[in-house]
Design a protein around this motif. Structure first.
Motif, mmCIF file in Angstrom:
data_model
loop_
_atom_site.group_PDB
_atom_site.id
_atom_site.type_symbol
_atom_site.label_atom_id
_atom_site.label_comp_id
_atom_site.label_asym_id
_atom_site.label_seq_id
_atom_site.Cartn_x
_atom_site.Cartn_y
_atom_site.Cartn_z
ATOM 1 N N GLY A 191 2.010 -41.979 31.806
ATOM 2 C CA GLY A 191 3.297 -42.098 32.473
ATOM 3 C C GLY A 191 4.306 -42.942 31.713
ATOM 4 O O GLY A 191 5.487 -42.906 32.017
ATOM 5 N N ASP A 192 3.862 -43.721 30.726
ATOM 6 C CA ASP A 192 4.775 -44.546 29.933
ATOM 7 C C ASP A 192 5.376 -43.702 28.821
ATOM 8 O O ASP A 192 4.735 -42.808 28.292
ATOM 9 N N VAL A 193 6.606 -44.017 28.473
ATOM 10 C CA VAL A 193 7.285 -43.262 27.423
ATOM 11 C C VAL A 193 7.817 -44.230 26.379
ATOM 12 O O VAL A 193 8.462 -45.226 26.713
ATOM 13 N N VAL A 194 7.533 -43.945 25.124
ATOM 14 C CA VAL A 194 8.058 -44.717 24.007
ATOM 15 C C VAL A 194 9.047 -43.826 23.270
ATOM 16 O O VAL A 194 8.700 -42.722 22.854
ATOM 17 N N THR A 195 10.276 -44.305 23.138
ATOM 18 C CA THR A 195 11.331 -43.535 22.488
ATOM 19 C C THR A 195 11.690 -44.189 21.165
ATOM 20 O O THR A 195 12.175 -45.318 21.156
ATOM 21 N N PRO A 196 11.444 -43.499 20.048
ATOM 22 C CA PRO A 196 11.898 -44.046 18.772
ATOM 23 C C PRO A 196 13.426 -44.143 18.803
ATOM 24 O O PRO A 196 14.104 -43.212 19.237
ATOM 25 N N HIS A 197 13.941 -45.267 18.389
ATOM 26 C CA HIS A 197 15.383 -45.465 18.452
ATOM 27 C C HIS A 197 16.016 -45.622 17.069
ATOM 28 O O HIS A 197 17.096 -45.109 16.825
ATOM 29 N N PHE A 198 15.338 -46.336 16.179
ATOM 30 C CA PHE A 198 15.939 -46.642 14.878
ATOM 31 C C PHE A 198 14.820 -46.958 13.902
ATOM 32 O O PHE A 198 13.865 -47.640 14.262
ATOM 33 N N GLU A 199 14.935 -46.454 12.689
ATOM 34 C CA GLU A 199 13.991 -46.829 11.637
ATOM 35 C C GLU A 199 14.734 -46.810 10.304
ATOM 36 O O GLU A 199 15.416 -45.837 9.980
ATOM 37 N N ARG A 200 14.593 -47.901 9.573
ATOM 38 C CA ARG A 200 15.298 -47.990 8.298
ATOM 39 C C ARG A 200 14.569 -48.958 7.372
ATOM 40 O O ARG A 200 14.152 -50.035 7.792
ATOM 41 N N ALA A 201 14.423 -48.561 6.126
ATOM 42 C CA ALA A 201 13.891 -49.475 5.113
ATOM 43 C C ALA A 201 14.868 -50.632 4.980
ATOM 44 O O ALA A 201 16.085 -50.449 5.065
ATOM 45 N N ILE A 202 14.342 -51.836 4.778
ATOM 46 C CA ILE A 202 15.189 -53.018 4.613
ATOM 47 C C ILE A 202 15.498 -53.140 3.119
ATOM 48 O O ILE A 202 14.603 -53.430 2.323
ATOM 49 N N PRO A 203 16.750 -52.907 2.731
ATOM 50 C CA PRO A 203 17.059 -52.813 1.303
ATOM 51 C C PRO A 203 16.812 -54.079 0.492
ATOM 52 O O PRO A 203 16.456 -53.993 -0.679
ATOM 53 N N GLY B 99 9.649 -52.694 0.359
ATOM 54 C CA GLY B 99 8.363 -52.422 0.994
ATOM 55 C C GLY B 99 8.328 -52.718 2.479
ATOM 56 O O GLY B 99 7.292 -52.536 3.107
ATOM 57 N N LYS B 100 9.446 -53.164 3.076
ATOM 58 C CA LYS B 100 9.484 -53.469 4.510
ATOM 59 C C LYS B 100 10.443 -52.515 5.223
ATOM 60 O O LYS B 100 11.483 -52.127 4.686
ATOM 61 N N THR B 101 10.084 -52.148 6.456
ATOM 62 C CA THR B 101 10.893 -51.269 7.290
ATOM 63 C C THR B 101 11.091 -51.907 8.653
ATOM 64 O O THR B 101 10.173 -52.536 9.186
ATOM 65 N N LEU B 102 12.292 -51.745 9.211
ATOM 66 C CA LEU B 102 12.594 -52.186 10.569
ATOM 67 C C LEU B 102 12.547 -50.951 11.465
ATOM 68 O O LEU B 102 13.176 -49.934 11.158
ATOM 69 N N THR B 103 11.770 -51.024 12.543
ATOM 70 C CA THR B 103 11.623 -49.930 13.489
ATOM 71 C C THR B 103 11.909 -50.462 14.882
ATOM 72 O O THR B 103 11.334 -51.468 15.294
ATOM 73 N N ALA B 104 12.803 -49.781 15.608
ATOM 74 C CA ALA B 104 13.117 -50.159 16.992
ATOM 75 C C ALA B 104 12.658 -49.046 17.920
ATOM 76 O O ALA B 104 12.920 -47.864 17.670
ATOM 77 N N LEU B 105 11.963 -49.434 18.982
ATOM 78 C CA LEU B 105 11.446 -48.498 19.977
ATOM 79 C C LEU B 105 11.865 -48.963 21.364
ATOM 80 O O LEU B 105 11.951 -50.163 21.615
ATOM 81 N N ILE B 106 12.081 -48.013 22.263
ATOM 82 C CA ILE B 106 12.308 -48.334 23.669
ATOM 83 C C ILE B 106 11.052 -47.929 24.421
ATOM 84 O O ILE B 106 10.561 -46.805 24.275
ATOM 85 N N VAL B 107 10.500 -48.852 25.219
ATOM 86 C CA VAL B 107 9.328 -48.561 26.040
ATOM 87 C C VAL B 107 9.784 -48.545 27.489
ATOM 88 O O VAL B 107 10.311 -49.542 27.993
ATOM 89 N N ASP B 108 9.605 -47.386 28.141
ATOM 90 C CA ASP B 108 9.931 -47.245 29.561
ATOM 91 C C ASP B 108 8.643 -47.274 30.366
ATOM 92 O O ASP B 108 7.737 -46.458 30.127
ATOM 93 N N TYR B 109 8.551 -48.239 31.280
ATOM 94 C CA TYR B 109 7.406 -48.354 32.174
ATOM 95 C C TYR B 109 7.806 -47.838 33.549
ATOM 96 O O TYR B 109 8.761 -48.330 34.135
ATOM 97 N N PRO B 110 7.069 -46.892 34.104
ATOM 98 C CA PRO B 110 7.345 -46.489 35.480
ATOM 99 C C PRO B 110 6.917 -47.615 36.423
ATOM 100 O O PRO B 110 6.249 -48.569 35.984
ATOM 101 N N PRO B 111 7.257 -47.525 37.698
ATOM 102 C CA PRO B 111 6.784 -48.543 38.638
ATOM 103 C C PRO B 111 5.255 -48.694 38.536
ATOM 104 O O PRO B 111 4.525 -47.697 38.546
ATOM 105 N N GLY B 112 4.795 -49.928 38.361
ATOM 106 C CA GLY B 112 3.369 -50.206 38.237
ATOM 107 C C GLY B 112 2.751 -49.774 36.923
ATOM 108 O O GLY B 112 1.546 -49.908 36.731
#
Length: 138
Positions: free
Chosen positions: A28-40, A44-57
């Motif tokens: 029931g949980d959903v993870v939405t990729p939001h942003f991913e980019r190599a750090i110039p 060798g490092k990348t920044l990744t942002a995700l949104i995690v949606d939790y339903p009730p409980g």
């Protein structure tokens, strides 16, 4: 641009982002990729942002984060209970945040409310060649 503007832009962009279930989350949980980019300026490092949606409980199963990943977590809405490694179990409300060191065991991550959803922004800085940012703890 201030932090509030950045969070607002992140939420607005969700309308055009495809949602996917995450391996370390309940169906029931959903993870939405939001942003991913190599750090110039950090090869060798990348920044990744995700949104995690939790339903009730809703809750994530206990999971481990990648050995190279440093995580910043920010509660967008609702209340989320979290326990990382041997730290205390804490409740974070909308507008509050925490960080997780590399190779953390995330033992508790759940929506406190049984009636309202909760939303979390998770920002990872990890090695660009990391295959999995989270894996279930067996």
């Amino acid at each position: 641009m201030n932090a509030k503007s950045i969070i607002g832009a992140a939420c607005a962009a969700l309308a055009i982002t495809t949602a996917i279930p995450a391996a370390a989350h309940d169906p029931g949980d959903v993870v939405t990729p939001h942003f991913e980019r190599a750090i110039p300026n950090i090869p060798g490092k990348t920044l990744t942002a995700l949104i995690v949606d939790y339903p009730p409980g809703g809750a994530s199963i206990p999971h481990r984060h990648a050995d190279s990943s440093f995580i910043f977590a920010y509660v967008l809405s609702g209340e989320i209970e979290s326990k990382v490694n041997d730290g205390p179990t804490q409740i974070y409300r909308a507008g509050e945040s925490w960080h997780e060191p590399p190779a953390s065991n995330h033992l508790v991550s759940r929506n406190v409310s049984k009636t309202k959803p909760a939303r979390l922004l998770a920002v990872f800085v990890a090695d660009s060649d990391e295959k999995e940012l989270t894996t279930p703890i067996k």
